[in-house]
Design an enzyme around this catalytic site. Sequence first.
Site, mmCIF file in Angstrom:
data_model
loop_
_atom_site.group_PDB
_atom_site.id
_atom_site.type_symbol
_atom_site.label_atom_id
_atom_site.label_comp_id
_atom_site.label_asym_id
_atom_site.label_seq_id
_atom_site.Cartn_x
_atom_site.Cartn_y
_atom_site.Cartn_z
ATOM 1 N N GLU A 62 36.367 51.989 50.673
ATOM 2 C CA GLU A 62 37.717 51.716 50.159
ATOM 3 C C GLU A 62 38.664 52.880 50.436
ATOM 4 O O GLU A 62 39.831 52.687 50.770
ATOM 5 C CB GLU A 62 37.651 51.467 48.652
ATOM 6 C CG GLU A 62 36.892 50.206 48.279
ATOM 7 C CD GLU A 62 36.626 50.166 46.773
ATOM 8 O OE1 GLU A 62 35.524 50.573 46.363
ATOM 9 O OE2 GLU A 62 37.521 49.766 46.024
ATOM 10 N N LYS A 92 26.868 47.525 38.740
ATOM 11 C CA LYS A 92 27.779 47.737 39.863
ATOM 12 C C LYS A 92 27.302 48.754 40.881
ATOM 13 O O LYS A 92 26.631 49.723 40.569
ATOM 14 C CB LYS A 92 29.146 48.186 39.334
ATOM 15 C CG LYS A 92 29.888 47.083 38.610
ATOM 16 C CD LYS A 92 30.553 46.123 39.561
ATOM 17 C CE LYS A 92 31.870 46.704 39.959
ATOM 18 N NZ LYS A 92 32.736 45.750 40.611
ATOM 19 N N HIS A 101 40.851 34.046 61.132
ATOM 20 C CA HIS A 101 41.476 33.742 59.822
ATOM 21 C C HIS A 101 40.479 33.972 58.670
ATOM 22 O O HIS A 101 40.621 33.374 57.614
ATOM 23 C CB HIS A 101 41.996 32.300 59.749
ATOM 24 C CG HIS A 101 42.772 31.858 60.948
ATOM 25 N ND1 HIS A 101 44.156 31.883 61.015
ATOM 26 C CD2 HIS A 101 42.350 31.401 62.165
ATOM 27 C CE1 HIS A 101 44.556 31.450 62.215
ATOM 28 N NE2 HIS A 101 43.475 31.154 62.932
#
Length: 459
Positions: A291, A284, A157
């Site tokens: 992705e 960043k 989970h």
Amino acid sequence: ASNAMWGGRFAAGPDAIMEAINASIGYDQRLYAQDIRGSRAHAAMLAAQGIISDKDAQAIGEGLITVLSEIEAGDFPFSTALEDIHMNVEARLKDLIGEPAGRLHTARSRNDQVATDFRLWVREQCDAAITSLDALIRVAVTRAEEGADWVMPGFTHLQTAQPVTFGHHMMAYVEMFARDKSRFEDARKRMNECPLGAAALAGTGFNIDRHATAASLGFDRPMANSLDAVSDRDFALEFLSASTICAVHLSRLAEELVIWSSAQFRFVSMSDKWSTGSSIMPQKRNPDAAELIRAKIGRILGASVALFTVMKGLPLAYSKDMQEDKEQVFDAADNLMLALAAMAGMIGDLTVHQANLEAAASAGFSTATDLADWLVREAGLPFRDAHHVTGSLVAMAEDAGCDLPDLTLEQMQSVNPAITKDVFGVLGVHNSVASRMSYGGTAPEQVRAQVARWKEILG
Ligand code: ARG
């Protein structure tokens, strides 16, 4: 003017829109090498059987080699009016060698021709997928061996569950990718039968030798039923299905890399080679490759759904619907190969922050199960009671703002007097993973045994 290939019974040519919806040359030109290979095998067989002359076969063979080099040189005049790769190649052959070109299509139809070309192409893609998966598996095994002792949290989970090792986590993907590889190997075996010679649908009255063409194109045998040969595309569906499952696995690993490389996790850092920056936020470092791999399942599954939907309900034998098979498979194959290569590169270059993994492994009461198991083993409690006692100790530690090993023996005994100081021996994360010696468990010894097994398999 009517079509040069089939226009005998037509007075007028097609509407421009008809030509546009009908033509596949814009994408099936990718099959040129397979088409020419198939035609050369067919012409040689026709001559060997005395159906065309050796002289014509030789002219055809040489002409096809010229066509091949023209296409490879990038100066081939592909024509939409000629619909597809098959007629483009044949028309050019006619320009080059004249009359004998018209004999090539004896005992053949575009129906068996395209089925053959496409099988050859998909078979090559199976080989490419097998090679790429093999490379990815090797990288993952190497990383697993290196991280066989590195403790990290295992999750269920996405909540901390029990400590595992980084090597164990990597080896989980090795198992998945190895099954993916075997699916491509299996599909390849099944698709390796040759449709050529099925002709339009019923076979042919010419005395052809299908075994010869099958063998010369590297197929195990000719397909046994001419209707089946021209009307099924299950080999493409199987390739797409195997690709879809593989893309699911890639997507899950990619998602983990995205999570693990976040500032909140800091389990790994992606190398510069596999990261991008932001045009506005200077700090960043984005995991774009991961992705995109995560996203590829969208188009690969999309291609599967598209082709399954095209094929369902089609009556035998060939229907033009089946021309819609190619773009889907091309797109899925291209993107799968790209994703496999990117994943192998990313995993190989990954920096793993061992200390962060270990710190995270100790947080979240990850050795609660070890404590419960100890109560069963050493204090003779039934597991359900041990579970309850441990739950109380977790609540106590949570209230005190500490971890399980930070509780004192007195605190523990206040919950259950049977607890002794030996319990501390199972509470550390290293003790926890070392104890999971069941076959396939996360103990470093087990992980190393699996690494050794795979190294032997991979050779
Ligand atoms: N371009 C066609 C395809 O990809 C080739 C087969 C055409 N056959 C036909 N009967 N019109 O399916």
